[in-house]
Scaffold this active site. Structure first.
Site, PDB file in Angstrom:
ATOM      1  CG  HIS A 116      -7.945   7.396   4.911  1.00 35.87           C
ATOM      2  ND1 HIS A 116      -7.255   6.551   4.064  1.00 35.87           N
ATOM      3  CD2 HIS A 116      -7.344   7.275   6.121  1.00 35.87           C
ATOM      4  CE1 HIS A 116      -6.284   5.948   4.730  1.00 35.87           C
ATOM      5  NE2 HIS A 116      -6.321   6.360   5.987  1.00 35.87           N
ATOM      6  NE  ARG A 135      -0.879   1.859   4.051  1.00 34.27           N
ATOM      7  CZ  ARG A 135      -1.388   2.954   3.479  1.00 34.27           C
ATOM      8  NH1 ARG A 135      -2.666   3.234   3.641  1.00 34.27           N
ATOM      9  NH2 ARG A 135      -0.631   3.770   2.775  1.00 34.27           N
ATOM     10  CG  ASP A 179      -2.242  -0.689   1.031  1.00 31.87           C
ATOM     11  OD1 ASP A 179      -2.681  -0.803  -0.141  1.00 31.87           O
ATOM     12  OD2 ASP A 179      -2.852  -1.121   2.028  1.00 31.87           O
ATOM     13  CB  CYS A 184      -5.078   7.383  -2.040  1.00 31.10           C
ATOM     14  SG  CYS A 184      -6.728   7.340  -1.387  1.00 31.10           S
ATOM     15  NE  ARG A 200      -7.977   2.445   8.034  1.00 35.93           N
ATOM     16  CZ  ARG A 200      -7.398   2.180   6.866  1.00 35.93           C
ATOM     17  NH1 ARG A 200      -6.283   2.774   6.527  1.00 35.93           N
ATOM     18  NH2 ARG A 200      -7.920   1.292   6.032  1.00 35.93           N
TER      19      ARG A 200
HETATM   20  N1  ARG Z   1      -5.359   0.130   1.239  1.00 35.31           N
HETATM   21  C1  ARG Z   1      -5.051   1.400   1.808  1.00 35.31           C
HETATM   22  C2  ARG Z   1      -5.565   1.461   3.243  1.00 35.31           C
HETATM   23  O1  ARG Z   1      -6.629   0.962   3.489  1.00 35.31           O
HETATM   24  C3  ARG Z   1      -5.634   2.492   0.994  1.00 35.31           C
HETATM   25  C4  ARG Z   1      -5.216   3.853   1.438  1.00 35.31           C
HETATM   26  C5  ARG Z   1      -5.866   4.951   0.670  1.00 35.31           C
HETATM   27  N2  ARG Z   1      -5.321   6.188   1.009  1.00 35.31           N
HETATM   28  C6  ARG Z   1      -6.026   7.301   1.243  1.00 35.31           C
HETATM   29  N3  ARG Z   1      -5.395   8.413   1.418  1.00 35.31           N
HETATM   30  N4  ARG Z   1      -7.332   7.269   1.358  1.00 35.31           N
HETATM   31  O2  ARG Z   1      -4.926   1.984   4.131  1.00 35.31           O
END
Ligand code: ARG
Length: 265
Positions: A162, A88, A63, A256, A133
């Site tokens: 997000h 991550r 990612d 993203c 998050r």
């Molecule tokens: N697969 C990543 C996650 O879930 C995607 C991140 C997307 N980034 C963003 N800025 N929305 O963390």
């Protein structure tokens, strides 16, 4: 005004785990297609006159292409990221190192936050998402370090995990957003702050149409978000549609993939 972006080529991109509802490891994703589509996004920025810097992708961090999550940079100061999921985790230090090696003052964060995924910077304020998050305490940590007012907004729909999946700044003063992604109270806050906002439909949000990048005049946006594109054109914006369908399988779009580097070191 030309902007400066940091991007990460999806050389190790894959959908190997599921940390948001868009991700299905069984369905997989085509890395070659993802790279080609990402190159299209990078060229779109360069054709608009923006500068793109690159961070080396790291094997085992599928990612990492989603550079927006790597930090928040305002006034040349870098507020580092601390990821929610261990998958991550190593991205935070990797992005922070890119900046410190180049002499940027930086803060290693104490609290969980996913960089520009949940922090969107306007002229006078920073809008900050929480709910899935980024920890709301990180909003305060960012405010103290960057010396800008931070307004907390609560996200309630897991598909829009997000802030940058539900809202984007059109310029330094106005935004486009999908109200359904926000709590009742946060919807009211947005109505008060942005009476002239572009309101997106569920259809536009569901193709990650709000995960767009505007320089105040040109909006780089997912090709499928056709209703939102029409409204943006009606308001006088140039619309640059891009196809990032392969990266959407990981829950990502143009924004993203894009970390804005604001201000001088
Ligand atoms: N697969 C990543 C996650 O879930 C995607 C991140 C997307 N980034 C963003 N800025 N929305 O963390």
């Amino acid at each position: 005004m030309p902007k400066h972006f940091l991007m990460c080529r999806p050389d190790y991109f894959a959908v190997e785990y599921a940390i948001n509802p868009w991700m299905n490891p069984e369905a997989g994703a085509d890395r070659e297609v993802a790279i080609r589509q990402w190159e299209g996004l990078k060229s779109a920025y360069e054709e608009l006159g923006h500068e793109v810097s690159l961070i080396d992708p790291i094997d085992g961090l599928p990612d990492m292409v989603f550079a927006a999550n790597g930090a928040l940079v305002v006034g040349g100061r870098v507020y580092g990221a601390r990821f929610t999921f261990p998958e991550r985790g190593a991205e935070g230090p990797a992005y922070l190192r890119w900046f410190t090696e180049r002499g940027y003052p930086a803060l290693e964060p104490t609290h969980v936050n996913e960089g520009e995924g949940d922090f969107l910077t306007l002229d006078e304020v920073i809008l900050a998402g929480t709910g899935f998050r980024t920890d709301v305490v990180a909003h305060q940590e960012a405010q103290e370090y960057l010396g800008r007012p931070v307004v907390s907004l609560k996200l309630v729909d897991p598909r829009f995990y997000h802030l940058d999946t539900a809202l984007f700044p059109l310029d330094g003063r106005n935004v486009a957003y999908y109200p359904g992604a926000f709590s009742k109270g946060s919807q009211e806050v947005l109505r008060v702050m942005f009476p002239d906002a572009v309101i997106a439909t569920a259809e536009d949000a569901e193709v990650l149409g709000l995960n767009a990048v505007s320089d105040g005049r040109n909006v780089v946006i997912n090709a499928e978000a056709t209703g939102l594109q029409l409204e943006l054109k009606r308001r006088g914006y140039e619309v640059i549609p891009v196809d990032l369908s392969e990266l959407r399988k990981a829950g990502g779009g143009p924004k993203c993939c894009t970390l804005e580097i604001r201000g001088e070191k």
